[in-house]
Design an enzyme around this catalytic site. Structure first.
Site, PDB file in Angstrom:
ATOM      1  N   GLU A   1      56.665  44.164  45.964  1.00 23.28           N
ATOM      2  CA  GLU A   1      55.679  43.306  46.620  1.00 23.28           C
ATOM      3  C   GLU A   1      56.162  41.866  46.559  1.00 23.28           C
ATOM      4  OE1 GLU A   1      51.584  43.225  45.167  1.00 23.28           O
ATOM      5  OE2 GLU A   1      51.256  41.422  46.369  1.00 23.28           O
TER       6      GLU A   1
ATOM      7  N   ASP B   1      55.750  42.825  41.345  1.00 24.56           N
ATOM      8  CA  ASP B   1      55.543  41.593  42.122  1.00 24.56           C
ATOM      9  C   ASP B   1      56.710  40.634  41.918  1.00 24.56           C
ATOM     10  OD1 ASP B   1      52.665  42.229  42.742  1.00 24.56           O
ATOM     11  OD2 ASP B   1      52.584  42.173  40.548  1.00 24.56           O
TER      12      ASP B   1
ATOM     13  N   LYS C   1      55.404  38.334  46.438  1.00 26.27           N
ATOM     14  CA  LYS C   1      54.176  37.651  45.998  1.00 26.27           C
ATOM     15  C   LYS C   1      54.476  36.161  45.886  1.00 26.27           C
ATOM     16  CE  LYS C   1      50.660  39.405  43.834  1.00 26.27           C
ATOM     17  NZ  LYS C   1      49.566  40.069  44.572  1.00 26.27           N
TER      18      LYS C   1
ATOM     19  N   GLU D   1      55.569  49.934  41.437  1.00 29.26           N
ATOM     20  CA  GLU D   1      55.306  48.738  42.241  1.00 29.26           C
ATOM     21  C   GLU D   1      55.444  47.557  41.304  1.00 29.26           C
ATOM     22  OE1 GLU D   1      52.406  45.525  43.703  1.00 29.26           O
ATOM     23  OE2 GLU D   1      52.618  46.500  41.764  1.00 29.26           O
TER      24      GLU D   1
ATOM     25  N   HIS E   1      51.650  50.876  38.836  1.00 28.77           N
ATOM     26  CA  HIS E   1      51.309  49.521  39.270  1.00 28.77           C
ATOM     27  C   HIS E   1      51.806  48.477  38.279  1.00 28.77           C
ATOM     28  CE1 HIS E   1      48.057  46.285  39.919  1.00 28.77           C
ATOM     29  NE2 HIS E   1      48.833  46.250  40.991  1.00 28.77           N
ATOM     30  N   ARG E   2      52.612  47.546  38.759  1.00 32.29           N
ATOM     31  CA  ARG E   2      53.266  46.526  37.908  1.00 32.29           C
ATOM     32  C   ARG E   2      53.962  47.207  36.727  1.00 32.29           C
ATOM     33  NH1 ARG E   2      48.239  42.140  37.506  1.00 32.29           N
ATOM     34  NH2 ARG E   2      47.392  42.609  39.560  1.00 32.29           N
TER      35      ARG E   2
ATOM     36  N   ASP F   1      47.512  51.883  37.418  1.00 34.50           N
ATOM     37  CA  ASP F   1      47.902  51.298  36.128  1.00 34.50           C
ATOM     38  C   ASP F   1      48.205  52.377  35.086  1.00 34.50           C
ATOM     39  OD1 ASP F   1      47.376  48.746  37.142  1.00 34.50           O
ATOM     40  OD2 ASP F   1      45.309  48.733  36.401  1.00 34.50           O
TER      41      ASP F   1
ATOM     42  N   HIS G   1      53.276  38.270  38.358  1.00 34.81           N
ATOM     43  CA  HIS G   1      52.154  38.360  39.303  1.00 34.81           C
ATOM     44  C   HIS G   1      51.495  37.014  39.554  1.00 34.81           C
ATOM     45  CE1 HIS G   1      47.957  39.090  40.521  1.00 34.81           C
ATOM     46  NE2 HIS G   1      48.424  40.158  41.135  1.00 34.81           N
TER      47      HIS G   1
HETATM   48  O1  G3P Z   1      50.851  46.210  45.928  1.00 32.55           O
HETATM   49  C1  G3P Z   1      49.588  46.637  45.545  1.00 32.55           C
HETATM   50  C2  G3P Z   1      48.921  45.680  44.596  1.00 32.55           C
HETATM   51  O2  G3P Z   1      49.814  45.346  43.589  1.00 32.55           O
HETATM   52  C3  G3P Z   1      48.428  44.443  45.268  1.00 32.55           C
HETATM   53  O3  G3P Z   1      47.655  43.616  44.435  1.00 32.55           O
HETATM   54  O4  G3P Z   1      47.283  41.686  42.990  1.00 32.55           O
HETATM   55  O5  G3P Z   1      47.983  43.843  41.993  1.00 32.55           O
HETATM   56  O6  G3P Z   1      49.597  42.505  43.316  1.00 32.55           O
HETATM   57  P1  G3P Z   1      48.162  42.896  43.131  1.00 32.55           P
HETATM   58 MG    MG Z   2      51.315  43.830  43.332  1.00 28.57          MG
END
Ligand code: G3P
Ligand code: MG
Length: 245
Positions: free
Chosen positions: A113, A38, A115, A36, A9-10, A235, A51
């Site tokens: 993603e 943003d 964003k 993943e 994540h990120r 994470d 983000h």
């Molecule tokens: O794409 C899943 C997740 O990243 C969505 O929430 O706020 O972490 O971008 P956020």
């Molecule tokens: Mg995200």
């Protein structure tokens, strides 16, 4: 479509600054094959990884991303000093193009993603997708494009109809199936908190792989996998991979 059980994540947010090249490398070091991240636009319309709508939380800069050009955004330290101190000092906000070049080098796949800053939903998707189509080779892993913003997914479909879209939502409220179908989504990306095993079964019944975020608790990861969840967006990719092995 072949999906990984773990997606960083990120990047690997718990262990390296989010949405940076160091974070992508860290996810790779922890064994993740996908990440993943943003994507937003700079004032001068360059897709970058970040983000928040403002710089304060993850950088030593100040102000709204939408009002800053790439040149000025490049001056800030994106090493998440509030979390990591000086450990990642010198890390810059990456452009999407730089991110994709590194992922290609590392042999990784990705979930992009979209964003957008408010009001920039379509243009963010269009410019991000144009970049992906220009630099990401057909032989590499097919990415997934997701967004909470339906206009962004619509623009993604118009720009790159062949790139799979992910229906991203905090919770799967009534109407999610219809919305996912209308946008020709391929995957479903719910938050883990409100998700039920019945919802996972329903999604799978309709042929949608389920990618859940942000799963950092080993016991929860095991439970979700037991429900049939395809991918855990986390994470801590190394620790969660170990938990579900
Ligand atoms: O794409 C899943 C997740 O990243 C969505 O929430 O706020 O972490 O971008 P956020
Ligand atoms: Mg995200």
């Amino acid at each position: 479509m072949k999906l990984p059980s773990i997606i960083g994540h990120r990047g690997a947010k718990a262990n390296a600054p989010e949405n940076t090249l160091a974070g992508l490398r860290r996810a790779h070091e922890e064994g993740a094959s996908w990440v993943e991240f943003d994507v937003k636009l700079t004032k001068d319309n360059v897709p970058i990884l970040i983000h928040d709508e403002t710089l304060e939380r993850t950088t030593n800069g100040r102000g709204p991303v939408r009002d800053l050009t790439l040149e000025s955004l490049r001056l800030v330290d994106a090493g998440c000093p509030a979390v990591f101190g000086d450990r990642f000092k010198g890390e810059r906000i990456p452009t999407l193009e730089e991110c994709l070049a590194l992922l290609l080098e590392l042999g990784m796949g990705f979930n992009l993603e979209v964003k957008p800053c408010p009001g920039r939903e379509r243009e963010t998707a269009i410019l991000a997708l144009r970049t992906v189509m220009r630099v990401w080779p057909a032989h590499a892993a097919t990415p997934i494009i997701s967004s909470f913003k339906l206009p962004a997914l619509e623009a993604a479909r118009e720009t790159a109809p062949d790139l799979p879209r992910g229906y991203l939502s905090e919770r799967l409220d009534a109407g999610w199936l219809e919305a996912a179908r209308r946008l020709d989504c391929t995957t479903i990306h719910p938050g883990f908190r409100a998700l039920t095993d019945a919802q996972v079964r329903l999604a799978k019944h309709h042929g949608y792989p389920v990618l859940v975020w942000t799963v950092n608790e080993p016991a929860r990861a095991v439970e979700l996998r037991g429900w049939g969840v395809d991918s855990l967006i986390t994470d801590t990719p190394g620790a969660i991979a170990k938990a579900i092995a």
